[in-house]
Design a protein around this motif. Structure first.
Motif, PDB file in Angstrom:
ATOM      1  N   ALA A 293      -1.741   4.384  -9.868  1.00 51.83           N
ATOM      2  CA  ALA A 293      -0.994   4.623  -9.859  1.00 51.83           C
ATOM      3  C   ALA A 293       0.085   5.090 -10.658  1.00 51.83           C
ATOM      4  CB  ALA A 293      -0.218   3.523  -8.224  1.00 51.83           C
ATOM      5  N   GLN A 294      -0.261   4.562 -11.344  1.00 50.41           N
ATOM      6  CA  GLN A 294       1.457   3.620 -12.517  1.00 50.41           C
ATOM      7  C   GLN A 294       1.224   4.600 -13.428  1.00 50.41           C
ATOM      8  OE1 GLN A 294       1.139   0.627 -15.588  1.00 50.41           O
ATOM      9  NE2 GLN A 294       2.820   0.442 -14.817  1.00 50.41           N
ATOM     10  N   THR A 295      -0.707   5.523 -13.496  1.00 51.39           N
ATOM     11  CA  THR A 295      -0.857   6.325 -14.575  1.00 51.39           C
ATOM     12  C   THR A 295      -1.604   7.359 -14.342  1.00 51.39           C
ATOM     13  OG1 THR A 295      -2.760   5.703 -14.515  1.00 51.39           O
ATOM     14  CG2 THR A 295      -0.798   5.011 -16.278  1.00 51.39           C
ATOM     15  N   GLY A 296      -0.911   7.373 -12.719  1.00 49.64           N
ATOM     16  CA  GLY A 296      -1.672   8.761 -12.121  1.00 49.64           C
ATOM     17  C   GLY A 296      -3.362   9.029 -12.182  1.00 49.64           C
ATOM     18  N   THR A 297      -3.846   7.656 -12.146  1.00 44.37           N
ATOM     19  CA  THR A 297      -4.960   8.478 -12.809  1.00 44.37           C
ATOM     20  C   THR A 297      -6.539   7.933 -11.797  1.00 44.37           C
ATOM     21  OG1 THR A 297      -4.450   7.184 -15.056  1.00 44.37           O
ATOM     22  CG2 THR A 297      -7.182   7.623 -14.668  1.00 44.37           C
ATOM     23  N   ILE A 298      -7.410   8.887 -11.685  1.00 44.88           N
ATOM     24  CA  ILE A 298      -8.529   9.244 -10.374  1.00 44.88           C
ATOM     25  C   ILE A 298      -9.378   8.616 -11.621  1.00 44.88           C
ATOM     26  CG2 ILE A 298      -9.863   9.560  -8.700  1.00 44.88           C
ATOM     27  CD1 ILE A 298      -7.449  11.587  -8.436  1.00 44.88           C
TER      28      ILE A 298
ATOM     29  N   GLU B  65       1.175  -1.009  -0.336  1.00 44.93           N
ATOM     30  CA  GLU B  65       0.102  -0.195  -0.041  1.00 44.93           C
ATOM     31  C   GLU B  65       1.117   1.140   0.120  1.00 44.93           C
ATOM     32  OE1 GLU B  65      -2.429   2.241   3.534  1.00 44.93           O
ATOM     33  OE2 GLU B  65      -3.171   0.314   2.221  1.00 44.93           O
ATOM     34  N   ASP B  66       1.468   1.917   0.924  1.00 45.69           N
ATOM     35  CA  ASP B  66       2.545   2.411   0.597  1.00 45.69           C
ATOM     36  C   ASP B  66       3.406   3.242  -0.809  1.00 45.69           C
ATOM     37  OD1 ASP B  66       2.138   2.548   3.272  1.00 45.69           O
ATOM     38  OD2 ASP B  66       4.110   1.568   4.372  1.00 45.69           O
ATOM     39  N   ALA B  67       3.869   2.181  -1.069  1.00 44.76           N
ATOM     40  CA  ALA B  67       4.537   1.870  -2.431  1.00 44.76           C
ATOM     41  C   ALA B  67       3.813   2.750  -3.596  1.00 44.76           C
ATOM     42  CB  ALA B  67       5.045   0.022  -2.873  1.00 44.76           C
ATOM     43  N   ARG B  68       2.279   1.912  -3.489  1.00 48.26           N
ATOM     44  CA  ARG B  68       1.318   2.316  -4.717  1.00 48.26           C
ATOM     45  C   ARG B  68       1.092   3.458  -4.236  1.00 48.26           C
ATOM     46  NH1 ARG B  68      -2.987  -0.392  -2.754  1.00 48.26           N
ATOM     47  NH2 ARG B  68      -2.521  -1.674  -2.019  1.00 48.26           N
ATOM     48  N   ILE B  69       0.900   4.263  -3.392  1.00 51.53           N
ATOM     49  CA  ILE B  69       0.500   5.647  -2.494  1.00 51.53           C
ATOM     50  C   ILE B  69       2.063   6.157  -3.121  1.00 51.53           C
ATOM     51  CG2 ILE B  69       0.207   7.030  -0.642  1.00 51.53           C
ATOM     52  CD1 ILE B  69      -0.931   4.833   0.903  1.00 51.53           C
ATOM     53  N   GLU B  70       3.046   6.512  -2.527  1.00 48.29           N
ATOM     54  CA  GLU B  70       4.177   6.887  -3.282  1.00 48.29           C
ATOM     55  C   GLU B  70       3.781   7.214  -4.363  1.00 48.29           C
ATOM     56  OE1 GLU B  70       8.717   6.483  -1.709  1.00 48.29           O
ATOM     57  OE2 GLU B  70       7.754   5.177  -2.385  1.00 48.29           O
ATOM     58  N   LEU B  71       3.890   5.585  -5.269  1.00 51.17           N
ATOM     59  CA  LEU B  71       3.805   5.844  -6.828  1.00 51.17           C
ATOM     60  C   LEU B  71       3.368   7.305  -6.843  1.00 51.17           C
ATOM     61  CD1 LEU B  71       5.051   4.963  -9.270  1.00 51.17           C
ATOM     62  CD2 LEU B  71       3.657   2.907  -9.197  1.00 51.17           C
ATOM     63  N   LEU B  72       1.569   7.071  -6.955  1.00 51.71           N
ATOM     64  CA  LEU B  72       0.532   7.545  -7.193  1.00 51.71           C
ATOM     65  C   LEU B  72       0.198   8.723  -6.855  1.00 51.71           C
ATOM     66  CD1 LEU B  72      -2.889   7.532  -8.283  1.00 51.71           C
ATOM     67  CD2 LEU B  72      -3.060   7.805  -5.781  1.00 51.71           C
ATOM     68  N   VAL B  73       1.020   9.739  -5.800  1.00 48.03           N
ATOM     69  CA  VAL B  73       1.323  10.761  -5.618  1.00 48.03           C
ATOM     70  C   VAL B  73       2.205  11.045  -6.519  1.00 48.03           C
ATOM     71  CG1 VAL B  73       2.734  12.406  -3.420  1.00 48.03           C
ATOM     72  CG2 VAL B  73       1.382  10.538  -2.714  1.00 48.03           C
ATOM     73  N   ASP B  74       3.904  10.657  -6.715  1.00 51.93           N
ATOM     74  CA  ASP B  74       4.721  11.185  -7.607  1.00 51.93           C
ATOM     75  C   ASP B  74       3.689  11.189  -9.262  1.00 51.93           C
ATOM     76  OD1 ASP B  74       6.911  11.183  -8.343  1.00 51.93           O
ATOM     77  OD2 ASP B  74       7.050  10.037 -10.388  1.00 51.93           O
ATOM     78  N   ARG B  75       3.502  10.777  -9.984  1.00 52.91           N
ATOM     79  CA  ARG B  75       2.206  10.775 -10.973  1.00 52.91           C
ATOM     80  C   ARG B  75       1.396  12.094 -11.422  1.00 52.91           C
ATOM     81  NH1 ARG B  75       5.856   7.436 -11.781  1.00 52.91           N
ATOM     82  NH2 ARG B  75       5.472   5.318 -13.146  1.00 52.91           N
ATOM     83  N   LEU B  76       0.586  11.727  -9.732  1.00 51.21           N
ATOM     84  CA  LEU B  76      -0.369  13.407  -9.756  1.00 51.21           C
ATOM     85  C   LEU B  76       0.277  14.758  -9.905  1.00 51.21           C
ATOM     86  CD1 LEU B  76      -3.538  12.052  -7.060  1.00 51.21           C
ATOM     87  CD2 LEU B  76      -3.225  12.367  -9.559  1.00 51.21           C
TER      88      LEU B  76
ATOM     89  N   ASP C  11       3.403  15.115 -10.253  1.00 47.88           N
ATOM     90  CA  ASP C  11       3.778  15.845 -11.984  1.00 47.88           C
ATOM     91  C   ASP C  11       2.367  15.715 -12.355  1.00 47.88           C
ATOM     92  OD1 ASP C  11       5.902  15.384 -13.513  1.00 47.88           O
ATOM     93  OD2 ASP C  11       5.489  14.068 -14.875  1.00 47.88           O
ATOM     94  N   TYR C  12       1.682  15.867 -12.623  1.00 52.90           N
ATOM     95  CA  TYR C  12       0.641  16.471 -13.504  1.00 52.90           C
ATOM     96  C   TYR C  12      -0.071  17.718 -12.623  1.00 52.90           C
ATOM     97  CZ  TYR C  12       0.242  11.217 -15.577  1.00 52.90           C
ATOM     98  OH  TYR C  12      -0.090  10.523 -15.711  1.00 52.90           O
ATOM     99  N   LYS C  13       0.748  18.628 -12.078  1.00 47.86           N
ATOM    100  CA  LYS C  13      -0.220  19.532 -11.464  1.00 47.86           C
ATOM    101  C   LYS C  13      -1.297  19.498 -10.209  1.00 47.86           C
ATOM    102  CE  LYS C  13       2.311  21.870 -14.845  1.00 47.86           C
ATOM    103  NZ  LYS C  13       3.516  21.818 -14.489  1.00 47.86           N
ATOM    104  N   ALA C  14      -0.865  18.180  -9.879  1.00 42.95           N
ATOM    105  CA  ALA C  14      -2.302  18.035  -8.992  1.00 42.95           C
ATOM    106  C   ALA C  14      -1.919  18.564  -7.360  1.00 42.95           C
ATOM    107  CB  ALA C  14      -3.138  16.727  -8.578  1.00 42.95           C
ATOM    108  N   LYS C  15      -2.499  18.980  -6.364  1.00 39.65           N
ATOM    109  CA  LYS C  15      -2.044  19.021  -5.108  1.00 39.65           C
ATOM    110  C   LYS C  15      -2.878  17.955  -4.611  1.00 39.65           C
ATOM    111  CE  LYS C  15      -2.715  24.209  -4.972  1.00 39.65           C
ATOM    112  NZ  LYS C  15      -3.177  25.143  -4.720  1.00 39.65           N
ATOM    113  N   VAL C  16      -1.616  17.135  -3.375  1.00 44.69           N
ATOM    114  CA  VAL C  16      -1.914  15.520  -3.011  1.00 44.69           C
ATOM    115  C   VAL C  16      -2.128  16.326  -1.443  1.00 44.69           C
ATOM    116  CG1 VAL C  16      -1.729  13.482  -3.206  1.00 44.69           C
ATOM    117  CG2 VAL C  16      -1.211  14.875  -5.143  1.00 44.69           C
ATOM    118  N   GLN C  17      -2.976  15.253  -0.628  1.00 47.24           N
ATOM    119  CA  GLN C  17      -2.108  15.052   0.671  1.00 47.24           C
ATOM    120  C   GLN C  17      -2.521  13.800   0.729  1.00 47.24           C
ATOM    121  OE1 GLN C  17      -3.667  18.199   3.154  1.00 47.24           O
ATOM    122  NE2 GLN C  17      -3.861  20.265   0.942  1.00 47.24           N
ATOM    123  N   VAL C  18      -1.553  13.255   1.864  1.00 46.40           N
ATOM    124  CA  VAL C  18      -2.421  11.782   2.479  1.00 46.40           C
ATOM    125  C   VAL C  18      -2.223  12.089   3.808  1.00 46.40           C
ATOM    126  CG1 VAL C  18      -1.109   9.300   2.796  1.00 46.40           C
ATOM    127  CG2 VAL C  18       0.002  10.974   0.044  1.00 46.40           C
ATOM    128  N   VAL C  19      -3.225  11.456   4.349  1.00 46.86           N
ATOM    129  CA  VAL C  19      -3.800  11.455   5.761  1.00 46.86           C
ATOM    130  C   VAL C  19      -4.552   9.952   5.896  1.00 46.86           C
ATOM    131  CG1 VAL C  19      -4.316  13.536   5.234  1.00 46.86           C
ATOM    132  CG2 VAL C  19      -5.818  11.857   5.035  1.00 46.86           C
TER     133      VAL C  19
END
Length: 214
Positions: free
Chosen positions: A127-132, A36-47, A49-57
């Protein structure tokens, strides 16, 4: 016979003698073993990079973080079925002013256009594509509410994050109205001049919620 039935009948007739389509090659990777931690880290990195603002709580911090994000906001559209415990108090004087959009009482386009933000949940994330991914389920709402307001705040639960797109698609009902979001709305002209907010929100803010640890 309706026009639809007539058109589909003509298509079937035209394809009657056509060879069957070959089965697609499915040797591509469809599962992963990322934590889970690795998936979150990868998703945050992609988002990011796409100029989204991200917070993990953590799971007990969602309401406070959303309240912080909506502080000073005017009208905020929330789809019917959104988790009530995550919502800040409705304050007509200082904001936010919560407006619920649902099948029984959809907001007018002018109300959506005049809203300062929309707050939704999500069906899955890749996570791989930064897609929600939103599928119109309760808490996510109809497609218009995530496209018209200029600011979209989206809650993504860690349990819904996959590493790969095939993993996410396997969890979805393909008959539902699926919307895939990879960062704020943006496009470029022939000279590669980036323009944001043309066909969706100019601002995307994502709150990723970790799973509750034992």
């Amino acid at each position: 016979m309706s026009a639809r039935d007539e058109i589909l009948g003509r298509v079937r007739s035209a394809l009657r003698d056509a060879p069957a389509a070959p089965q697609p090659d499915r040797t591509y990777r469809r599962t992963s073993t990322m934590s889970e931690d690795a998936r979150i880290e990868l998703l945050v990195d992609r988002l990011v990079d796409y100029k989204a603002k991200v917070q993990v709580v953590g799971p007990d911090q969602v309401a406070d973080r959303i309240a912080d994000l909506l502080a000073g906001t005017g009208d905020c559209v929330v789809p019917a079925g959104f988790t009530a415990a995550w919502l800040p108090a409705d304050n007509p004087e200082t904001g936010p002013r919560i407006k619920t959009d649902g099948p029984e009482s959809p907001l007018a386009l002018a109300e959506l256009d005049g809203a300062d933000a929309v707050l939704t949940a999500s069906a899955a994330a890749v996570a791989q594509t930064g897609t929600i991914i939103l599928d119109g389920s309760p808490g996510q709402g109809r497609r218009a509410i995530s496209l018209v307001p200029d600011r979209h705040i989206c809650v993504v639960e860690a349990a819904g994050i996959t590493e790969l797109l095939p993993e996410a698609l396997a969890r979805l009902d393909g008959t539902r109205p699926i919307t895939m979001i990879s960062g704020p709305s943006a496009t470029s002209d022939i000279e590669l001049e980036r323009v944001e907010g043309v066909h969706g929100p100019r601002n995307l803010e994502v709150v990723i919620v970790r799973s509750r640890r034992a």
